[in-house]
Design an enzyme around this catalytic site. Structure first.
Site, PDB file in Angstrom:
ATOM      1  CB  CYS A 166      -3.190   0.632   3.174  1.00  0.00           C
ATOM      2  SG  CYS A 166      -4.235  -0.794   2.825  1.00  0.00           S
ATOM      3  NE  ARG A 193       0.050  -1.804   2.051  1.00  0.00           N
ATOM      4  CZ  ARG A 193       0.727  -0.957   1.255  1.00  0.00           C
ATOM      5  NH1 ARG A 193       1.966  -0.618   1.537  1.00  0.00           N
ATOM      6  NH2 ARG A 193       0.148  -0.455   0.178  1.00  0.00           N
TER       7      ARG A 193
END
Lengths: 98, 287
Positions: free
Chosen positions: B233, B238
């Site tokens: 990410c 994430r």
């Protein structure tokens, strides 16, 4: 909550002319809801961002210009969807009532 | 791993609140959230100060991790249950981190802090104290951590899954608007990467979607289940969420998290970059 002002959260230090702001307050029975989560969904319904409400029930997104949906989740409430149009240099105010 | 071994629900946590061998650990992006209220008995890990080296860009080393967990009262044979805000982004990152250093029994609370709050379950501001322990970590398990050279080598050959938002993937944004720091020099994505935003794997309340739904999401995005996979990410948190989905819930083998992610890749000299909404060709674009 930090920097909260009458009518919403402080915008000190933000160049409002460059932002497409969506903000508002979540209430239930006239009382602010400080335990809600507001999700910002794009025009296709895709998740874009999420914020918890402040102690005064306020929330804010720096979105882009266009059509958005706010989905508000809160304890003991059904999710509420609110449509909103954002434009650069404009603050779109949304009152979410649970 | 499987959904049953990697995830617990809120009822399970409530039933184990007084179990001394179950350690609840809250990890948030907003590191002040814990202080306002947390699940009773939970300890806090601050991802910025506890889990990152304070000088160079890397994780704390084995000895530092051992000292951290010993100080917080986590034992090697404890069941560690992680939860946090932002749909468990940083809790998933910590989960991956615990796995990296070889903790045996670690789980994620499905839905994290949000689901707990939406269920109106109890939070407390009371401090938690646990007896200090003598924690021993293993060397990093590099089968779950990807570095930049592997990522470059994976272009066009392995699954690369970019879990950022479509605008970040396409190069229209460098970071979520509320986080202006840690930006890469260039925008875009690693050529041939599929864009599957992390949020596709979660329901509105933060819980994970069903196995069938998850399989379909990644299959539709072009993930080849016969190939190894690297998720990335912007700074690796994430993508820990997606690594958790692929490796721990769906039980796929050979899934790595590239924690350097876009802030490293987008600053590298000479690597290919693709712009726009499509995965792009291996050689990327130039202008």
């Amino acid at each position: 909550m930090c920097g909260a002002t009458e009518g919403g959260l402080s915008l000190d230090g933000v160049d409002v002319k460059k932002e497409a702001i969506i903000q508002g307050q979540v209430t239930k029975g006239g009382e602010p809801v400080g335990t809600a989560y507001v999700r910002l969904l794009d025009r296709t319904g895709e998740f874009t961002a999420e914020v918890p409400t402040s102690a005064t029930g306020h929330f804010r997104f720096f979105a882009g210009p266009g059509e958005w949906t706010l989905r508000t989740l809160a304890p003991q409430s059904e999710p509420v969807d609110s449509k909103v149009t954002a434009a650069t240099g404009v603050i779109a105010e949304v009152a979410v009532t649970l | 791993m499987s959904r049953e071994s990697a995830l617990v629900n809120a009822d399970w946590v409530e039933q184990h609140l007084d179990d001394p061998k179950v350690v609840l650990v809250e990890v948030d992006e907003d590191t002040t959230a814990y202080d306002k209220g947390h699940i009773r008995g939970a300890i806090k890990l601050d991802w910025t100060t506890d889990l990152q080296d304070q000088v160079r860009r890397d994780f704390v080393n084995k000895a530092q991790f051992e000292a951290l967990l010993s100080d917080r009262g986590v034992a090697n044979d404890d069941t560690v249950v992680l939860y946090g805000g932002n749909n468990n982004w940083f809790a998933a990152y910590a989960y991956w981190y615990f796995k990296l250093y070889g903790h045996q029994d670690v789980k994620l609370l499905d839905g994290g802090r949000k689901k707990w709050e939406l269920d109106s379950r109890e939070l407390t501001a009371d401090a938690t104290s646990r007896e200090k322990t003598s924690y021993t970590a293993t060397e990093q398990d590099l089968s779950i951590r990807a570095f930049r050279d592997e990522v470059v080598a994976a272009i066009g050959t392995q699954n690369l899954v970019d879990v950022r938002s479509p605008d970040e993937f396409a190069g229209r944004l460098l970071a979520p608007a509320h986080l202006p720091q840690e930006q890469a020099q260039r925008a875009g994505h690693i050529p041939t990467a599929a864009n599957v935003p992390w949020s596709k794997a979660a329901n509105d309340d933060g819980t994970f979607k069903s196995d069938d739904e998850l399989k379909e999401i990644y299959t539709e995005a072009g993930v080849d289940w016969n190939k190894d996979t690297i998720a990335y990410c912007r700074i690796g948190e994430r993508s820990s969420h997606t690594w958790f989905v692929l490796k721990e819930i769906l039980g796929e083998e050979n899934v790595k998290n590239y924690d350097g992610s876009w802030t490293e890749y987008g600053s590298l000299v000479g690597v290919p970059i693709a712009l726009g909404d499509e995965p792009g060709l291996p050689e990327g674009q130039s202008a």
